[in-house]
Design a protein around this motif. Structure first.
Motif, PDB file in Angstrom:
ATOM      1  N   GLY A 124      -6.194   2.867   0.732  1.00  0.00           N
ATOM      2  CA  GLY A 124      -7.103   3.038  -0.404  1.00  0.00           C
ATOM      3  C   GLY A 124      -7.749   4.411  -0.479  1.00  0.00           C
ATOM      4  N   GLY A 156      -7.487  -4.797   5.133  1.00  0.00           N
ATOM      5  CA  GLY A 156      -7.079  -3.555   4.481  1.00  0.00           C
ATOM      6  C   GLY A 156      -5.896  -2.912   5.170  1.00  0.00           C
ATOM      7  N   ASN A 173      -5.323   7.159  -1.303  1.00  0.00           N
ATOM      8  CA  ASN A 173      -5.062   7.246  -2.739  1.00  0.00           C
ATOM      9  C   ASN A 173      -6.196   7.956  -3.467  1.00  0.00           C
ATOM     10  OD1 ASN A 173      -2.538   6.065  -2.856  1.00  0.00           O
ATOM     11  ND2 ASN A 173      -3.350   3.971  -3.012  1.00  0.00           N
ATOM     12  N   GLN A 197      -8.837   3.604 -10.697  1.00  0.00           N
ATOM     13  CA  GLN A 197      -8.394   3.254  -9.353  1.00  0.00           C
ATOM     14  C   GLN A 197      -9.296   3.886  -8.298  1.00  0.00           C
ATOM     15  OE1 GLN A 197      -4.285   4.168  -8.622  1.00  0.00           O
ATOM     16  NE2 GLN A 197      -4.323   3.463  -6.501  1.00  0.00           N
ATOM     17  N   GLU A 221       2.214   1.772  -3.414  1.00  0.00           N
ATOM     18  CA  GLU A 221       1.152   2.245  -4.308  1.00  0.00           C
ATOM     19  C   GLU A 221       0.848   3.723  -4.053  1.00  0.00           C
ATOM     20  OE1 GLU A 221      -3.569   1.348  -5.254  1.00  0.00           O
ATOM     21  OE2 GLU A 221      -2.451   0.028  -3.891  1.00  0.00           O
ATOM     22  N   GLY A 230       0.818  -1.217   0.000  1.00  0.00           N
ATOM     23  CA  GLY A 230       0.000   0.000   0.000  1.00  0.00           C
ATOM     24  C   GLY A 230       0.845   1.257   0.000  1.00  0.00           C
ATOM     25  N   SER A 262     -14.933  -1.080  -3.801  1.00  0.00           N
ATOM     26  CA  SER A 262     -14.460  -2.191  -2.949  1.00  0.00           C
ATOM     27  C   SER A 262     -14.579  -1.819  -1.479  1.00  0.00           C
ATOM     28  CB  SER A 262     -13.017  -2.533  -3.311  1.00  0.00           C
ATOM     29  OG  SER A 262     -12.161  -1.411  -3.089  1.00  0.00           O
ATOM     30  N   ASN A 263     -14.365  -0.563  -1.155  1.00  0.00           N
ATOM     31  CA  ASN A 263     -14.530  -0.106   0.224  1.00  0.00           C
ATOM     32  C   ASN A 263     -15.985  -0.257   0.667  1.00  0.00           C
ATOM     33  OD1 ASN A 263     -13.219   1.513   2.561  1.00  0.00           O
ATOM     34  ND2 ASN A 263     -15.081   2.680   2.101  1.00  0.00           N
ATOM     35  N   THR A 280     -12.504   1.897  -8.247  1.00  0.00           N
ATOM     36  CA  THR A 280     -12.248   0.581  -7.652  1.00  0.00           C
ATOM     37  C   THR A 280     -12.136   0.680  -6.141  1.00  0.00           C
ATOM     38  OG1 THR A 280     -11.107  -0.154  -9.658  1.00  0.00           O
ATOM     39  CG2 THR A 280     -10.661  -1.371  -7.632  1.00  0.00           C
ATOM     40  N   ASN A 281     -11.385   1.654  -5.645  1.00  0.00           N
ATOM     41  CA  ASN A 281     -11.203   1.796  -4.195  1.00  0.00           C
ATOM     42  C   ASN A 281     -12.517   2.109  -3.493  1.00  0.00           C
ATOM     43  OD1 ASN A 281      -8.531   1.309  -4.641  1.00  0.00           O
ATOM     44  ND2 ASN A 281      -7.815   3.369  -4.118  1.00  0.00           N
TER      45      ASN A 281
END
Length: 561
Positions: free
Chosen positions: A510, A506, A513, A440, A385, A382, A447-448, A443-444
């Motif tokens: 996320g 996690g 970002n 991204q 990233e 993470g 998914s969160n 997606t974050n």
């Protein structure tokens, strides 16, 4: 029109009877009474000439045979005077002298002859013709006089009117001149007027205040008095040539005050023409821009200083980036190598524990070592990233968020292994941004939402967009565990978590970002929620300039998985 018709409007016509015999004069006068005119009697040619000096006669009855001065002599004298040269003369003569007298009479301008003894009707008829002619002449003359009087009155009225209009215009012009003069005198900006040769003829008080020259000092002086150096002299001489050709000038000029100091002036020079179109004067208007020029110079110096500082700061940032690259490389290789060793030996140890049947406490401790190693690996991933997110270059283009959401939803549905999730996707805009970075972000956020909704029996996740206040806003709402709004400032921090790692997996990277990517796009992120009632995460991006393809909405669609 007869003579009688004129008595009401014109004076009586004068008829002169000249005869040396009283009886003949009276007889002629009696015969003319019916005409109703003024009959004047004269007993000799001399008396007739005297009467003609003071009166105008319509016709003269003149006896040819008179002692001393006969009728011909009298007629010749009458014709010699300009005042009486056209007065009709009727000679009175005897029949026996008719031929001789008529020859001489007509040569003297006689209009007719009457023969003795006189017939009253013939006499009245002949005299009446000349009386009527005289009265008509008087009528015409009266009309002419009246016409001249009317013309004179009309001319006088027109002259008076023109004089009044001229006076009004003169007064209006005087008022305008006073107003203009007052405006020029009270103007805050300097104004001066020169002749075509460039000699001062007028300066206003603002000019005196700005230059330090009194009006009396500059009147008659050349305008080059204000030019500080040869460069300005050459420039203004070229400008003056253009002015004399009718070309106005607008620009900035550096001038010199009386005390030798300089000032900058934004000025306009305008040629002035007279009524024949000839350029006679030049008027200058303008304002002092010395403060602006000083500020511009300071800005130039400041910009130069900022340029140096930017270069220095850029060099520092490049050094920092180099250090970050080295740090990321160290994390990726130097830290992960011992971590992999820990994880590998923990796996071997777990196999030995399971083989030899050691106590459960040992098994549990070995599991903790393995979980910690995996969690440490996730944290390192993470962190790398997060570092890459701040360094990667963004390629802006139209991004259809509906297609991106479809793609991400398909990936997440596959990862859930077939567990039912209600995905409700509304209208989503086409935004302007980097496709990879925004994928991204989506997606974050999705998914969160999915992660924190797993405790629910039925998961429901809504996604929709809107445009407001020059922004394109996207919302993601879930029916998960929610959060306490008192801690919302920690949501987007690095490694910040509002729930324990044991409850939800996690690394806490996320949402950090998400915030960094959206900020690099010029947008913002925020969240709202309540514990146990789900949460809504939102981000906004600026509307693309000029609209176009970016910003178009995708038709609403609802998907249930």
């Amino acid at each position: 029109m007869t003579a009688g018709d004129q008595t009401d409007t014109l004076p009586l016509a004068n008829v002169l009877i000249v005869d040396d015999q009283d009886a003949k004069r009276l007889a002629l006068a009696a015969a003319l009474e019916g005409l109703g005119q003024n009959v004047v009697l004269a007993s000799s040619g001399r008396e007739a000439l005297r009467l003609l000096l003071g009166q105008e006669f319509a016709v003269i009855l003149l006896d040819v045979r008179m002692p001393g001065m006969d009728g011909f002599e009298t007629a010749a004298l009458i014709r010699s005077r300009p005042q009486t040269e056209t007065t009709p003369i009727i000679f009175v003569t005897a029949h026996d002298r008719a031929e001789a007298d008529m020859l001489g009479g007509y040569s003297l301008g006689a209009v007719d002859f009457i023969f003795s003894p006189v017939q009253a009707e013939v006499l009245r008829a002949k005299v009446g013709v000349f009386v009527d002619l005289h009265l008509k002449t008087l009528t015409v003359q009266a009309h002419e006089r009246r016409l001249r009087e009317l013309e004179a009155r009309a001319a006088q009225a027109a002259q008076d009117r023109l004089r009044r209009e001229g006076e009004r215009e003169r007064r209006a012009a005087q008022r305008e001149m006073r107003k203009l003069s007052s405006a020029v005198e009270q103007a805050a900006d300097p104004i001066f007027i020169t002749d075509r040769a460039g000699r001062f003829e007028y300066v206003n008080p603002a000019f005196e205040a700005m230059t330090g020259y009194a009006r009396a000092e500059v009147l008659g002086q050349h305008v080059s008095l204000l030019w500080p150096d040869d460069e300005v002299v050459a420039r203004m001489e070229a400008v003056w040539v253009g002015l004399l050709q009718g070309e106005p000038y607008r620009g900035e000029v550096r001038h010199r005050r009386r005390d030798g100091s300089f000032y900058h002036k934004e000025k306009t020079l305008t040629p002035i023409r007279d009524e024949r179109g000839r350029i006679t004067h030049v008027v200058s208007t303008g304002r002092d821009i010395s403060d602006r020029k000083r500020i511009e110079a300071q800005l130039v110096a400041l910009n130069a200083s900022l340029e140096v500082r930017v270069q220095e700061r850029t060099a520092q940032l490049e050094d920092v980036n180099t250090e970050l690259e080295a740090f990321a490389h160290s994390i990726s290789h130097d830290l992960r190598t011992p971590l992999r060793h820990v994880a590998s030996f923990a796996d071997l140890l777990r196999r030995d524990v399971e083989t030899h049947g050691l106590p459960p406490a040992v098994v549990r401790r070995v599991g903790i070592i393995q979980d910690s190693a995996r969690r440490m690996d996730h944290l390192i991933s993470g962190l790398l990233e997060f570092a890459r997110t701040g360094r990667q270059n963004l390629r802006f283009q139209p991004v259809p968020l509906a297609a991106v959401v479809d793609e991400v939803v398909g990936q997440l549905a596959h990862e859930e292994g077939g567990r039912p999730v209600d995905w409700v996707v509304g209208e989503l805009p086409v935004v302007h941004g980097d496709l990879t970075a925004l994928r991204q972000v989506v997606t974050n956020l999705l998914s969160n939402a999915l992660k924190y909704s797993r405790p629910r029996e039925r998961i429901r996740i809504e996604v929709w967009g809107e445009t407001r206040g020059g922004e394109q806003v996207v919302h993601v709402r879930d029916n998960g565990v929610g959060f306490n709004m008192a801690y919302q400032d920690k949501l987007f921090g690095v490694f910040q978590r509002l729930h324990s790692p044991d409850a939800f997996e996690g690394s806490g990277i996320g949402l950090s970002n998400v915030k960094r990517i959206v900020a690099r796009h010029g947008g913002r992120v925020w969240a709202e929620g309540r514990e146990g009632e789900g949460a809504t995460f939102s981000f906004s991006l600026p509307c693309p300039p000029g609209g176009g393809e970016a910003g178009a909405a995708v038709p609403e669609a609802e998907r249930v998985g």
